[in-house]
Motif scaffolding. Structure first.
Motif, short mmCIF file in Angstrom:
data_model
loop_
_atom_site.label_atom_id
_atom_site.label_comp_id
_atom_site.label_asym_id
_atom_site.label_seq_id
_atom_site.Cartn_x
_atom_site.Cartn_y
_atom_site.Cartn_z
N SER A 117 -3.04 -4.69 94.57
CA SER A 117 -4.35 -5.48 93.92
C SER A 117 -5.46 -5.66 94.82
O SER A 117 -6.35 -5.67 94.39
CB SER A 117 -3.80 -6.95 93.69
OG SER A 117 -2.79 -6.84 92.73
N TYR A 168 4.28 -4.80 94.07
CA TYR A 168 4.74 -3.55 93.68
C TYR A 168 5.96 -3.17 94.25
O TYR A 168 6.94 -2.33 93.50
CB TYR A 168 3.55 -2.49 93.34
CG TYR A 168 2.61 -2.74 92.52
CD1 TYR A 168 2.71 -2.33 90.96
CD2 TYR A 168 1.41 -3.76 92.91
CE1 TYR A 168 1.58 -2.63 90.12
CE2 TYR A 168 0.37 -3.89 91.90
CZ TYR A 168 0.51 -3.72 90.77
OH TYR A 168 -0.67 -3.54 89.56
N GLN A 185 4.72 -10.50 85.93
CA GLN A 185 4.15 -9.54 87.18
C GLN A 185 2.98 -9.22 86.92
O GLN A 185 2.50 -8.96 87.90
CB GLN A 185 5.16 -8.43 86.67
CG GLN A 185 6.90 -8.28 86.76
CD GLN A 185 7.34 -8.73 88.14
OE1 GLN A 185 6.58 -9.37 88.91
NE2 GLN A 185 8.42 -8.34 88.40
N ASN A 186 2.23 -9.34 85.93
CA ASN A 186 0.70 -9.05 85.73
C ASN A 186 0.04 -10.23 86.52
O ASN A 186 -1.31 -9.93 86.78
CB ASN A 186 0.20 -8.92 84.08
CG ASN A 186 0.97 -7.76 83.55
OD1 ASN A 186 1.14 -6.63 84.01
ND2 ASN A 186 1.26 -7.97 82.52
N LEU A 187 0.55 -11.41 86.84
CA LEU A 187 -0.13 -12.16 87.61
C LEU A 187 -0.25 -11.86 89.10
O LEU A 187 -0.82 -12.77 89.80
CB LEU A 187 0.40 -13.57 87.36
CG LEU A 187 0.43 -14.02 86.00
CD1 LEU A 187 1.48 -15.46 85.89
CD2 LEU A 187 -0.98 -14.36 85.41
N HIS A 188 0.34 -10.73 89.42
CA HIS A 188 0.27 -10.55 90.91
C HIS A 188 -1.07 -10.67 91.54
O HIS A 188 -1.41 -11.22 92.66
CB HIS A 188 0.77 -9.08 91.28
CG HIS A 188 0.84 -8.80 92.50
ND1 HIS A 188 1.36 -9.44 93.37
CD2 HIS A 188 0.37 -7.60 93.11
CE1 HIS A 188 1.54 -8.71 94.63
NE2 HIS A 188 0.43 -7.86 94.65
N ARG A 189 -2.20 -10.15 90.79
CA ARG A 189 -3.53 -10.01 91.28
C ARG A 189 -3.99 -11.56 91.71
O ARG A 189 -4.74 -11.74 92.69
CB ARG A 189 -4.51 -9.64 90.50
CG ARG A 189 -4.84 -10.14 89.33
CD ARG A 189 -5.41 -9.35 88.15
NE ARG A 189 -4.58 -8.42 87.68
CZ ARG A 189 -5.22 -7.58 86.54
NH1 ARG A 189 -6.15 -7.71 86.07
NH2 ARG A 189 -4.28 -6.62 86.13
N GLU A 245 8.14 -3.86 81.43
CA GLU A 245 7.55 -5.22 81.80
C GLU A 245 7.01 -5.73 80.68
O GLU A 245 5.98 -6.59 80.87
CB GLU A 245 6.73 -5.18 83.01
CG GLU A 245 7.57 -4.84 84.45
CD GLU A 245 6.71 -4.62 85.59
OE1 GLU A 245 5.21 -4.41 85.36
OE2 GLU A 245 7.31 -4.55 86.71
N THR A 246 7.17 -5.84 79.31
CA THR A 246 6.59 -6.16 78.51
C THR A 246 7.27 -7.47 77.76
O THR A 246 6.82 -8.17 76.63
CB THR A 246 6.77 -5.09 77.22
OG1 THR A 246 8.34 -4.86 76.73
CG2 THR A 246 6.24 -3.95 77.75
N THR A 252 6.04 -10.28 92.87
CA THR A 252 5.42 -9.51 91.94
C THR A 252 4.79 -8.37 92.72
O THR A 252 3.97 -7.69 91.89
CB THR A 252 4.22 -10.58 91.21
OG1 THR A 252 3.46 -10.99 92.04
CG2 THR A 252 4.79 -11.55 90.29
N ARG A 306 9.12 -5.11 93.52
CA ARG A 306 9.46 -4.90 92.04
C ARG A 306 10.40 -3.54 92.17
O ARG A 306 11.60 -3.67 91.66
CB ARG A 306 8.36 -4.71 91.36
CG ARG A 306 7.67 -5.76 91.02
CD ARG A 306 6.55 -5.50 89.92
NE ARG A 306 5.29 -6.16 89.88
CZ ARG A 306 4.38 -5.99 89.17
NH1 ARG A 306 4.23 -4.92 88.01
NH2 ARG A 306 3.18 -6.17 89.34
N LEU A 364 6.95 -10.04 82.01
CA LEU A 364 5.47 -10.18 81.77
C LEU A 364 4.76 -10.79 82.61
O LEU A 364 3.43 -10.46 82.73
CB LEU A 364 5.39 -10.73 80.18
CG LEU A 364 4.14 -10.70 79.41
CD1 LEU A 364 3.76 -9.19 79.29
CD2 LEU A 364 4.05 -11.29 78.24
#
Length: 271
Positions: free
Chosen positions: A206, A112, A149-153, A141-142, A110, A115, A147
């Motif tokens: 992040s 950046y 990928q937003n868990l990267h943080r 990434e919808t 994930t 990716r 989707l």
């Protein structure tokens, strides 16, 4: 409007129509090809080594490969379990670091930079600037699984914890063959790997956002602003660190495997 041509990307209405896939005459395909080769080779090596369950621990000097850390199974070699053995014997092919390896993989997947790397090289989305991608639709990434990928943080927090574990492993490795303090080439390699892993982790986008991304007035938070500036400078090298740490992990693991198997003797400076 009914019947309107709503095709996206290079097939969108009004885009110039050319017969060639691209007008670029340079070897634009070299970079995505090298990326595929590099990532596949690393994944193959890491998978084999993590699942092999052999030559991961040098008892004389307390060298533990990152691919088996933390070793939490009763199957682990005596002394290699720095944090106890809460799990029983592992069957063959199950990595001893099964608790942490998935989080490290997800942190990198994930990331950046990664990716961008595998979107362009594996999915050809797009393979290079001014080169049309072969996909008929684009959803960004919808949708699942992108989707996630937003868990990267959140994977970043796990990576920080695992970096702390690797740091502990490197410190424990200052052990002499006859006990007490010892220092050898393996320690240099372990320390270098830990430093590079910390640099890659802290240069994460992040991390930069967590430190100063939500601040509206830097003047009111001078300490966080200074930290944000340091991380921002480190962030410029994130791509290079992403590849360097892959190499450092292989070098560290391979060196420990060679010493553990008796194929190579550790160069000792002290004890």
């Amino acid at each position: 409007m009914a019947g309107a041509d709503l095709r996206p990307g290079v097939g969108a209405p009004g885009r110039a129509r050319i017969d060639q896939r691209t007008l670029r005459v340079d070897r634009w395909w070299v970079q995505p090809t090298l990326t595929v080769v590099g990532l596949v080779a690393w994944l193959a090596y890491a998978t084999v080594r993590a699942a092999s369950q052999v030559n991961y621990w040098v008892a004389d000097y307390h060298y533990l490969t990152p691919f088996a850390s933390p070793c939490l199974s009763t199957s682990c070699a005596p002394g290699s379990s720095h944090f106890g053995t809460p799990f029983g014997d592992f069957p063959p092919l199950v990595p001893y670091a099964i608790l942490t390896l998935p989080f490290l993989l997800l942190f990198r997947l994930t990331c950046y930079y990664y990716r961008k790397a595998y979107y362009r090289s594996f999915w050809l989305s797009p393979p290079a600037c001014a080169v049309a991608e072969p996909h008929g639709r684009y959803t960004g990434e919808t949708r699942f699984p992108l989707l996630g990928q937003n868990l990267h943080r959140y994977f970043f927090y796990a990576a920080v914890l695992i970096s702390l574990i690797n740091t502990y492993d490197a410190l424990v490795a200052f052990h002499g063959k006859d006990g007490g303090f010892g220092f050898g080439l393996g320690n240099v390699i372990l320390l270098a790997n830990v430093v590079l892993l910390w640099a890659y982790t802290l240069s994460c986008h992040s991390c930069r956002s967590i430190i100063g991304g939500r601040l509206n007035h830097f003047s009111r938070h001078p300490v966080r602003y200074r930290l944000w500036g340091q991380v921002s400078r480190l962030n410029r090298h994130h791509m290079g660190l992403a590849w360097t740490t892959l190499a450092s992990l292989v070098v560290t693991d391979a060196y420990i495997a060679l010493v553990a198997s008796g194929s190579l003797s550790d160069l000792r400076f002290i004890n």
